[in-house]
Design a protein around this motif. Structure first.
Motif, PDB file in Angstrom:
ATOM      1  N   PRO A   1      -4.294   9.138   7.990  1.00 20.26           N
ATOM      2  CA  PRO A   1      -5.186   8.867   9.127  1.00 20.26           C
ATOM      3  C   PRO A   1      -6.647   8.721   8.717  1.00 20.26           C
ATOM      4  CG  PRO A   1      -4.318  11.120   9.202  1.00 20.26           C
ATOM      5  CD  PRO A   1      -3.580  10.408   8.113  1.00 20.26           C
ATOM      6  N   ALA A   2      -7.022   9.324   7.581  1.00 14.44           N
ATOM      7  CA  ALA A   2      -8.404   9.192   7.108  1.00 14.44           C
ATOM      8  C   ALA A   2      -8.512   8.086   6.058  1.00 14.44           C
ATOM      9  CB  ALA A   2      -8.904  10.525   6.549  1.00 14.44           C
ATOM     10  N   GLY A   3      -7.420   7.333   5.848  1.00 14.39           N
ATOM     11  CA  GLY A   3      -7.499   6.161   4.979  1.00 14.39           C
ATOM     12  C   GLY A   3      -7.070   6.380   3.544  1.00 14.39           C
ATOM     13  N   VAL A   4      -6.548   7.569   3.206  1.00 18.03           N
ATOM     14  CA  VAL A   4      -6.057   7.766   1.838  1.00 18.03           C
ATOM     15  C   VAL A   4      -4.799   6.925   1.648  1.00 18.03           C
ATOM     16  CG1 VAL A   4      -5.110   9.430   0.188  1.00 18.03           C
ATOM     17  CG2 VAL A   4      -7.068  10.052   1.618  1.00 18.03           C
ATOM     18  N   VAL A   5      -4.769   6.139   0.572  1.00 12.80           N
ATOM     19  CA  VAL A   5      -3.711   5.142   0.380  1.00 12.80           C
ATOM     20  C   VAL A   5      -2.720   5.610  -0.691  1.00 12.80           C
ATOM     21  CG1 VAL A   5      -3.228   2.765  -0.309  1.00 12.80           C
ATOM     22  CG2 VAL A   5      -5.260   3.287   1.060  1.00 12.80           C
TER      23      VAL A   5
ATOM     24  N   ASP B   1      -2.674   4.253  -4.444  1.00 10.27           N
ATOM     25  CA  ASP B   1      -3.751   4.757  -5.305  1.00 10.27           C
ATOM     26  C   ASP B   1      -3.461   6.178  -5.783  1.00 10.27           C
ATOM     27  OD1 ASP B   1      -6.125   3.212  -3.005  1.00 10.27           O
ATOM     28  OD2 ASP B   1      -4.949   2.351  -4.668  1.00 10.27           O
TER      29      ASP B   1
ATOM     30  N   ALA C   1      -7.035  14.039  -0.966  1.00 10.43           N
ATOM     31  CA  ALA C   1      -8.309  13.342  -1.164  1.00 10.43           C
ATOM     32  C   ALA C   1      -9.146  14.030  -2.246  1.00 10.43           C
ATOM     33  CB  ALA C   1      -9.080  13.308   0.157  1.00 10.43           C
TER      34      ALA C   1
ATOM     35  N   SER D   1       2.382   4.393   2.067  1.00  7.87           N
ATOM     36  CA  SER D   1       1.890   5.087   3.263  1.00  7.87           C
ATOM     37  C   SER D   1       0.373   5.228   3.211  1.00  7.87           C
ATOM     38  CB  SER D   1       2.542   6.472   3.342  1.00  7.87           C
ATOM     39  OG  SER D   1       3.946   6.328   3.345  1.00  7.87           O
ATOM     40  N   VAL D   2      -0.230   5.256   4.393  1.00  7.25           N
ATOM     41  CA  VAL D   2      -1.689   5.412   4.466  1.00  7.25           C
ATOM     42  C   VAL D   2      -1.996   6.553   5.420  1.00  7.25           C
ATOM     43  CG1 VAL D   2      -3.878   4.295   5.068  1.00  7.25           C
ATOM     44  CG2 VAL D   2      -2.040   2.952   4.007  1.00  7.25           C
TER      45      VAL D   2
ATOM     46  N   GLU E   1      -3.334  15.223   3.712  1.00  8.22           N
ATOM     47  CA  GLU E   1      -4.201  14.129   3.268  1.00  8.22           C
ATOM     48  C   GLU E   1      -5.525  14.684   2.748  1.00  8.22           C
ATOM     49  OE1 GLU E   1      -5.937   9.861   4.918  1.00  8.22           O
ATOM     50  OE2 GLU E   1      -5.818  11.573   6.286  1.00  8.22           O
TER      51      GLU E   1
ATOM     52  N   THR F   1       0.416  11.213   5.375  1.00 12.73           N
ATOM     53  CA  THR F   1       0.144  10.944   6.790  1.00 12.73           C
ATOM     54  C   THR F   1      -0.141  12.214   7.576  1.00 12.73           C
ATOM     55  OG1 THR F   1       2.562  10.916   6.959  1.00 12.73           O
ATOM     56  CG2 THR F   1       1.436   8.779   6.961  1.00 12.73           C
TER      57      THR F   1
ATOM     58  N   PHE G   1       0.804  -1.215   0.000  1.00  7.50           N
ATOM     59  CA  PHE G   1       0.000   0.000   0.000  1.00  7.50           C
ATOM     60  C   PHE G   1       0.841   1.271   0.000  1.00  7.50           C
ATOM     61  CE2 PHE G   1      -3.146  -2.927   0.383  1.00  7.50           C
ATOM     62  CZ  PHE G   1      -4.372  -2.487   0.880  1.00  7.50           C
TER      63      PHE G   1
END
Ligand SMILES: [Zn+2]
Length: 508
Positions: free
Chosen positions: A189-193, A196, A448, A186-187, A444, A439, A184
């Motif tokens: 805190p709100a889940g953005v990967v 992607d 998004a 880094s991801v 983030e 992160t 993945f």
């Protein structure tokens, strides 16, 4: 963050798809053979970067010549019969001679025509599987077999003989969206990967560059895994004018007011450094403009917030003054409930957008008549109770990694590029960009937004256009980073799971 690779395994496994891997460890004599093969591979300049190199100093940097020579010596063959697990040595194929000259580098263009017409190639540089996966070609067998078949590297670094696929030639640019598949990156805190994001930027930039006349090849155009060795292999087989590995950073470095963008450039490569500067120059102003707008929003929020808190503090003080007078007059008992809690701003250096506005419940105080004929004091009115602010919390906008930003090379203790995708991409100008920190919550939130990803892609496109059509230098250069460091275990063959290649029964 870019990935490191595993050490020492050479894999020669002509096996039908889906039947699992068969590994053969290189013993003592194998290591001597590897060193000899390493010498050979540099000689023939072929690419077979599978999954055998550490990020820092160590044997066989960059590629695993074993599979390359095995194919050069014709010891690996096509197994058209999927059930036939022929022994790789039992072959009657004539020994193909590997090409000795590398294709010429792609020339730069002009402002009028940044992307020059590409030279035709006699051999395929890569092939595309039915599932859209690009495989770097180690050896084009058409000249020797008359068939449309190639020795190519799978995403996890296996050398396989494939046929009847779409061959690719040269390209102006190879874009490498980092990570993919189970990796993945880094991801947020709100889940953005990260994986992607990297892919979205690469696909958007590919479209923009193609609209500008460029030929672009992506190391991956879907969510598949791929070792760093194979990514670098594609850079070397396609030999574009530029290879850009696209990443978004992770971790929690100190924040500041400048973007934490890092561009790692290939050392000893002026072209890579120049592109790094152009990328920095193309991206930074847009980021700062956004940050200024976000900070403006925050400043407005902070002003409204501070005004509300000050009003709460005023109210608290007026309530305390009234209660003190009522107590003095004996009209109410001096109980603790009359003293409200401190306003949140008290004791806080600064507002940062994470606080909650203070609220107060209306106080109804039952007062008694003055018990005796003492002199009473005037009971001041309280100020009106402030209503809860109509305030959407706006976090303060600070960039992560400001102090670590810039354009530089990262050298391992042995003086070579630490990042294997740069170290192993031959003499192709190459950089690895860490756009921003996914992160960091405020970054983030930007990432998004598809419009922001578009901005990132546009900055990359502008930098590539300038790189290929001018001699401009760019900005953001800082001192090189030196020293080995564990940068995580990504990009290794050991963790790599082959994606569906759609090769069915034809692949060897
Ligand atoms: Zn990454």
């Amino acid at each position: 963050m870019e990935a490191a690779d595993r050490t020492g395994m050479a894999v020669i496994t002509p096996h039908p798809p889906g039947t699992g891997r068969r590994r053969r460890r290189v013993r003592g004599s194998g290591r001597r053979r590897l060193r000899r093969l390493a010498a050979l591979s540099t000689a023939v300049g072929l690419v077979a970067a599978s999954c055998a190199a550490e990020p820092a100093a160590g044997p066989a940097p960059g590629d695993d010549p074993a599979s390359e020579l095995a194919f050069a010596e014709g010891r690996a063959t096509a197994t058209t019969d999927p059930t036939a697990t022929r022994d790789v040595t039992a072959t009657t194929e004539p020994r193909p001679r590997p090409p000795t000259t590398l294709p010429p580098p792609i020339a730069h263009g002009t402002p009028e025509q940044p992307f020059i017409p590409l030279p035709p190639t006699a051999t395929a540089t890569a092939v595309v599987t039915p599932t859209g996966v690009v495989l770097p070609v180690v050896f084009d067998r058409r000249a020797t077999t008359g068939e449309a078949s190639w020795v190519a590297l799978t995403p996890c670094g296996d050398a396989r003989i494939v046929s009847d696929l779409e061959p690719l030639g040269r390209a102006h640019v190879v874009l490498d969206p980092g990570h993919g598949g189970r990796e993945f990156g880094s991801v947020g805190p709100a889940g953005v990967v990260e994986k992607d994001l990297n892919l979205a930027v690469a696909l958007a930039a590919e479209t923009m560059l193609a609209d500008a006349g460029a030929s672009v090849i992506l190391t991956r155009s879907t969510d598949v895994a791929m070792t760093t060795g194979v990514r670098a292999a594609l850079a070397r087989t396609v030999r574009p004018a530029l290879f850009v590995s696209i990443h978004h950073n992770g971790g929690a470095p100190a924040t500041g007011d400048r973007p934490g963008t890092i561009v790692f450039t290939k050392s000893q490569s002026e072209a890579s450094t120049r592109f790094g500067g152009l990328f920095h120059q193309a991206l930074t102003p847009g980021l700062i403009e956004i940050a200024n707008a976000k900070q403006e929003e925050f400043r407005h929020y902070a002003i409204v917030f501070a005004a509300h808190e000050a009003a709460i503090a005023d109210y608290d003080r007026s309530l305390a003054a009234r209660d003190a007078a009522l107590v003095a007059n004996g009209q109410i008992a001096p109980t603790a409930t009359t003293l409200p809690p401190p306003a949140p701003l008290e004791g806080r250096e600064r507002i940062d957008g994470t606080e909650v506005p203070s609220t107060r419940e209306p106080v109804t105080t039952t007062t008694m008549p003055v018990p005796d004929d003492r002199t009473t004091v005037v009971v001041p009115d309280t100020v009106p109770l402030p209503s809860p602010p109509d305030l959407v919390r706006v976090p303060e906008f600070r960039w992560a990694g400001s102090g670590n930003a810039g354009v530089r090379s990262w050298l391992a203790d042995d003086g070579r590029d630490l990042l294997s995708v740069l170290r192993r991409s031959g003499d192709v100008p190459a950089v690895l960009v860490e756009y921003l920190y996914v992160t960091n919550p405020v970054e983030e939130a930007l990432l998004a937004d598809p419009a922001f990803v578009e901005l990132e892609a546009r900055a990359l496109t502008v930098a590539i256009l300038r790189f290929l059509s001018t001699d401009d230098e760019g900005t953001g250069f800082v001192a090189d980073q030196v020293g080995d460091q564990n940068i995580g275990g990504g990009g290794r063959a050991t963790d790599c799971r082959e994606p569906e290649l759609g090769l069915g029964q034809t692949a060897g």
